[in-house]
Design a protein around this motif. Sequence first.
Motif, PDB file in Angstrom:
ATOM      1  N   SER A  14       0.834  -1.194   0.000  1.00 49.62           N
ATOM      2  CA  SER A  14       0.000   0.000   0.000  1.00 49.62           C
ATOM      3  C   SER A  14       0.867   1.242   0.000  1.00 49.62           C
ATOM      4  N   LEU A  15       0.225   2.377  -0.348  1.00 48.55           N
ATOM      5  CA  LEU A  15       0.946   3.650  -0.330  1.00 48.55           C
ATOM      6  C   LEU A  15       1.388   3.975   1.092  1.00 48.55           C
ATOM      7  N   ARG A  16       0.538   3.694   2.063  1.00 49.96           N
ATOM      8  CA  ARG A  16       0.899   3.954   3.456  1.00 49.96           C
ATOM      9  C   ARG A  16       2.135   3.150   3.853  1.00 49.96           C
ATOM     10  N   ALA A  17       2.180   1.889   3.428  1.00 53.58           N
ATOM     11  CA  ALA A  17       3.335   1.049   3.746  1.00 53.58           C
ATOM     12  C   ALA A  17       4.598   1.594   3.095  1.00 53.58           C
ATOM     13  N   VAL A  18       4.447   2.098   1.857  1.00 55.31           N
ATOM     14  CA  VAL A  18       5.592   2.682   1.153  1.00 55.31           C
ATOM     15  C   VAL A  18       6.113   3.900   1.910  1.00 55.31           C
ATOM     16  N   ASN A  19       5.212   4.800   2.292  1.00 57.20           N
ATOM     17  CA  ASN A  19       5.618   6.011   3.004  1.00 57.20           C
ATOM     18  C   ASN A  19       6.228   5.695   4.366  1.00 57.20           C
ATOM     19  N   THR A  20       5.631   4.738   5.073  1.00 64.60           N
ATOM     20  CA  THR A  20       6.179   4.340   6.368  1.00 64.60           C
ATOM     21  C   THR A  20       7.559   3.737   6.200  1.00 64.60           C
ATOM     22  N   GLY A  21       7.709   2.886   5.196  1.00 69.48           N
ATOM     23  CA  GLY A  21       9.003   2.264   4.955  1.00 69.48           C
ATOM     24  C   GLY A  21      10.079   3.276   4.618  1.00 69.48           C
ATOM     25  N   ARG A  22       9.714   4.278   3.825  1.00 70.30           N
ATOM     26  CA  ARG A  22      10.682   5.312   3.467  1.00 70.30           C
ATOM     27  C   ARG A  22      11.097   6.122   4.693  1.00 70.30           C
ATOM     28  N   ALA A  23      10.116   6.452   5.529  1.00 74.52           N
ATOM     29  CA  ALA A  23      10.419   7.227   6.737  1.00 74.52           C
ATOM     30  C   ALA A  23      11.327   6.441   7.678  1.00 74.52           C
ATOM     31  N   LEU A  24      11.046   5.156   7.850  1.00 77.25           N
ATOM     32  CA  LEU A  24      11.868   4.321   8.730  1.00 77.25           C
ATOM     33  C   LEU A  24      13.270   4.142   8.162  1.00 77.25           C
ATOM     34  N   ALA A  25      13.366   4.028   6.845  1.00 77.19           N
ATOM     35  CA  ALA A  25      14.679   3.871   6.229  1.00 77.19           C
ATOM     36  C   ALA A  25      15.507   5.147   6.349  1.00 77.19           C
TER      37      ALA A  25
END
Length: 231
Positions: free
Chosen positions: A99-110
């Motif tokens: 999902s887009l939310r998962a993408v954004n969360t993953g980018r922030a965590l990275a």
Amino acid sequence: MASREFAALASLFADDTRAAFCLALLDGRAWTAGELARHAGVAASTASEHLDRLVAGGVLAEERQGRHRYVRLAGPGVAQLVEDLAAAAAPAAGEPRRSLRAVNTGRALARGRTCYDHLAGRLGIAITDALTERGLLRQDTGFALTDRGVAWFGELGIVLPARGRRPMARGCLDWTERRPHLAGSAGAALCAHALDAGWCVRIGAERAVKVTADGERALYETLGIGPAVLR
């Protein structure tokens, strides 16, 4: 450790809800049972059952204040275990997220996050590399602060704890960068200073952190880390 005890410990992490709790608690803070239930999307009664198992198994420590039940990871050793498991289970590079939310969360965590009580992601790696390049940290025979490194912490007003059971500096495998970042007492002290001084702020419900404008200036002035690396 006997095989039975090993299997019992492994079973504590072999559940989506309990795994979600442990990953959330990697932010180093104590959470209430209700907060964890909402985070994992389960009923309060279900969360309570899972938390009982994790506390009984020594993975979590709890304390009660009034009607609230707070839990946190039992210590740095448990946090290291959870982070190592997360690194082993991280999706392969290029694997699409759901999902887009998962993408954004993953980018922030990275980009930057707390790993229990120290900094991780590109932010943690950038700091670790800068400390090493300036001769403040050694990695050739394991992680160790140099005399110059100890002095650098003192110049920033960061009080390093007296030597104890926890190592002053150690490497922690970063599950997004696949390289070690600084952990141990020194890593925890630096993370606490970065948050207290406003160099970083927590963002969202996850353990992601964002470097502020003040933080960009401070990291450039003290370690020569350019802003582009932190964004």
